[in-house]
Design a protein around this motif. Structure first.
Motif, PDB file in Angstrom:
ATOM      1  N   LEU A  71       0.614  -0.766  -0.125  1.00 47.96           N
ATOM      2  CA  LEU A  71       0.039  -0.157  -0.531  1.00 47.96           C
ATOM      3  C   LEU A  71       1.054   1.480  -0.030  1.00 47.96           C
ATOM      4  O   LEU A  71       1.808   1.191   1.277  1.00 47.96           O
ATOM      5  CB  LEU A  71      -1.150  -0.101   0.892  1.00 47.96           C
ATOM      6  N   THR A  72       0.402   2.064  -0.795  1.00 50.39           N
ATOM      7  CA  THR A  72       1.645   3.644  -0.864  1.00 50.39           C
ATOM      8  C   THR A  72       0.572   5.063  -0.466  1.00 50.39           C
ATOM      9  O   THR A  72      -0.381   4.642  -1.339  1.00 50.39           O
ATOM     10  CB  THR A  72       1.751   3.786  -2.135  1.00 50.39           C
ATOM     11  N   GLU A  73       0.776   5.267  -0.080  1.00 52.28           N
ATOM     12  CA  GLU A  73       0.169   6.584   1.331  1.00 52.28           C
ATOM     13  C   GLU A  73       0.613   7.692   0.917  1.00 52.28           C
ATOM     14  O   GLU A  73       1.985   7.600   1.290  1.00 52.28           O
ATOM     15  CB  GLU A  73      -0.749   6.113   2.070  1.00 52.28           C
ATOM     16  N   GLU A  74      -0.043   9.040   0.203  1.00 50.39           N
ATOM     17  CA  GLU A  74       0.564   9.428  -0.501  1.00 50.39           C
ATOM     18  C   GLU A  74      -0.486  10.959  -0.211  1.00 50.39           C
ATOM     19  O   GLU A  74      -0.996  11.167   0.278  1.00 50.39           O
ATOM     20  CB  GLU A  74       1.740  10.251  -1.331  1.00 50.39           C
ATOM     21  N   THR A  75       0.134  12.694   0.372  1.00 45.50           N
ATOM     22  CA  THR A  75      -0.134  13.480   0.316  1.00 45.50           C
ATOM     23  C   THR A  75      -0.550  13.771  -0.903  1.00 45.50           C
ATOM     24  O   THR A  75       0.163  13.672  -2.061  1.00 45.50           O
ATOM     25  CB  THR A  75       0.376  14.776   0.824  1.00 45.50           C
ATOM     26  N   VAL A  76      -2.182  14.773  -1.349  1.00 43.27           N
ATOM     27  CA  VAL A  76      -2.814  14.938  -2.908  1.00 43.27           C
ATOM     28  C   VAL A  76      -3.267  15.558  -2.961  1.00 43.27           C
ATOM     29  O   VAL A  76      -3.851  16.094  -1.791  1.00 43.27           O
ATOM     30  CB  VAL A  76      -3.539  13.983  -3.750  1.00 43.27           C
ATOM     31  N   GLY A  77      -3.496  16.446  -3.288  1.00 44.60           N
ATOM     32  CA  GLY A  77      -4.250  17.987  -3.655  1.00 44.60           C
ATOM     33  C   GLY A  77      -2.455  18.819  -3.247  1.00 44.60           C
ATOM     34  O   GLY A  77      -1.755  18.861  -2.912  1.00 44.60           O
ATOM     35  N   SER A  78      -3.324  20.534  -2.778  1.00 44.86           N
ATOM     36  CA  SER A  78      -3.106  21.418  -2.718  1.00 44.86           C
ATOM     37  C   SER A  78      -3.682  22.209  -1.463  1.00 44.86           C
ATOM     38  O   SER A  78      -4.607  22.924  -2.071  1.00 44.86           O
ATOM     39  CB  SER A  78      -1.635  21.977  -4.104  1.00 44.86           C
TER      40      SER A  78
ATOM     41  N   LEU B   8      -4.427   6.806  -0.066  1.00 43.06           N
ATOM     42  CA  LEU B   8      -3.426   5.831  -0.500  1.00 43.06           C
ATOM     43  C   LEU B   8      -4.315   5.596  -1.855  1.00 43.06           C
ATOM     44  O   LEU B   8      -5.300   5.834  -2.386  1.00 43.06           O
ATOM     45  CB  LEU B   8      -4.664   4.459  -0.236  1.00 43.06           C
ATOM     46  N   THR B   9      -2.721   5.602  -2.579  1.00 39.26           N
ATOM     47  CA  THR B   9      -3.031   6.133  -4.026  1.00 39.26           C
ATOM     48  C   THR B   9      -2.374   4.882  -4.973  1.00 39.26           C
ATOM     49  O   THR B   9      -2.871   4.508  -6.187  1.00 39.26           O
ATOM     50  CB  THR B   9      -1.498   6.863  -4.029  1.00 39.26           C
ATOM     51  N   GLU B  10      -2.359   4.273  -4.543  1.00 39.42           N
ATOM     52  CA  GLU B  10      -1.327   2.746  -5.183  1.00 39.42           C
ATOM     53  C   GLU B  10      -1.800   1.343  -4.507  1.00 39.42           C
ATOM     54  O   GLU B  10      -1.266   1.022  -3.275  1.00 39.42           O
ATOM     55  CB  GLU B  10      -0.121   2.575  -5.389  1.00 39.42           C
ATOM     56  N   ILE B  11      -2.236   0.282  -4.469  1.00 42.03           N
ATOM     57  CA  ILE B  11      -2.549  -1.548  -3.888  1.00 42.03           C
ATOM     58  C   ILE B  11      -2.168  -1.949  -5.464  1.00 42.03           C
ATOM     59  O   ILE B  11      -2.759  -1.954  -6.246  1.00 42.03           O
ATOM     60  CB  ILE B  11      -4.003  -1.612  -3.855  1.00 42.03           C
ATOM     61  N   ARG B  12      -0.809  -2.877  -4.843  1.00 41.55           N
ATOM     62  CA  ARG B  12      -0.299  -3.748  -5.787  1.00 41.55           C
ATOM     63  C   ARG B  12      -0.331  -5.994  -4.450  1.00 41.55           C
ATOM     64  O   ARG B  12      -0.316  -5.355  -3.428  1.00 41.55           O
ATOM     65  CB  ARG B  12       1.152  -3.881  -5.589  1.00 41.55           C
ATOM     66  N   SER B  13      -0.576  -6.316  -5.478  1.00 39.56           N
ATOM     67  CA  SER B  13      -0.891  -7.529  -4.569  1.00 39.56           C
ATOM     68  C   SER B  13       0.370  -8.601  -5.072  1.00 39.56           C
ATOM     69  O   SER B  13       0.464  -8.786  -5.985  1.00 39.56           O
ATOM     70  CB  SER B  13      -2.784  -8.225  -5.054  1.00 39.56           C
TER      71      SER B  13
ATOM     72  N   VAL C 132       5.012   3.693   2.722  1.00 45.19           N
ATOM     73  CA  VAL C 132       4.857   2.358   2.087  1.00 45.19           C
ATOM     74  C   VAL C 132       4.512   0.837   3.151  1.00 45.19           C
ATOM     75  O   VAL C 132       5.670   0.988   4.283  1.00 45.19           O
ATOM     76  CB  VAL C 132       5.755   1.863   0.886  1.00 45.19           C
ATOM     77  N   SER C 133       3.657   0.117   2.776  1.00 42.28           N
ATOM     78  CA  SER C 133       3.156  -0.489   3.706  1.00 42.28           C
ATOM     79  C   SER C 133       2.722  -1.760   3.023  1.00 42.28           C
ATOM     80  O   SER C 133       2.399  -2.214   1.832  1.00 42.28           O
ATOM     81  CB  SER C 133       1.623  -0.208   4.707  1.00 42.28           C
ATOM     82  N   VAL C 134       3.604  -3.236   4.197  1.00 42.26           N
ATOM     83  CA  VAL C 134       3.170  -4.414   3.443  1.00 42.26           C
ATOM     84  C   VAL C 134       2.049  -5.080   4.726  1.00 42.26           C
ATOM     85  O   VAL C 134       2.094  -4.937   5.356  1.00 42.26           O
ATOM     86  CB  VAL C 134       4.238  -5.578   4.122  1.00 42.26           C
TER      87      VAL C 134
END
Length: 107
Positions: free
Chosen positions: A25-32, A40-45, A99-101
């Motif tokens: 899981l990828t988490e980040e700041t979005v917007g301004s 949460l901007t991306e999830i990969r399995s 980034v988290s597993v």
């Protein structure tokens, strides 16, 4: 010799199909401005914890977050077995992403 019919050979149970129950899981700041939010901007399995760990480590070091648009410096911190925080300095501001597993709660 017995006249009883033979029992059929029991079928071997099928192994369940492998499942992708590990995730990065990828988490980040979005917007301004006033519209900035943590997302949460991306999830990969992945099929295994090891695969997910390797991908997460690489992501923490190479992922290009949405902000800053012109990164100048990066520091990667591993804060747990399955969690990385990357601090990214830009020309005007600093940002970070995580980034988290994780394993599916349904697994």
């Amino acid at each position: 010799m017995s006249n009883r019919p033979q029992d059929p050979v029991p079928e071997r149970p099928q192994d369940p199909a492998p499942t992708r129950d590990w995730f990065v899981l990828t988490e980040e700041t979005v917007g301004s401005g006033d519209q900035k939010r943590w997302s949460l901007t991306e999830i990969r399995s992945f099929f295994s914890h090891g695969e997910a760990l390797a991908f997460a480590d690489d992501t923490a070091r190479t992922y290009q977050p949405r902000h800053p648009s012109s990164p100048r410096n990066r520091r990667v911190f591993r804060v747990g077995e399955d969690i990385w925080i990357t601090y990214v300095e830009g020309a005007m501001q600093t940002f970070h992403f995580r980034v988290s597993v994780a394993r599916s709660a349904d697994a």
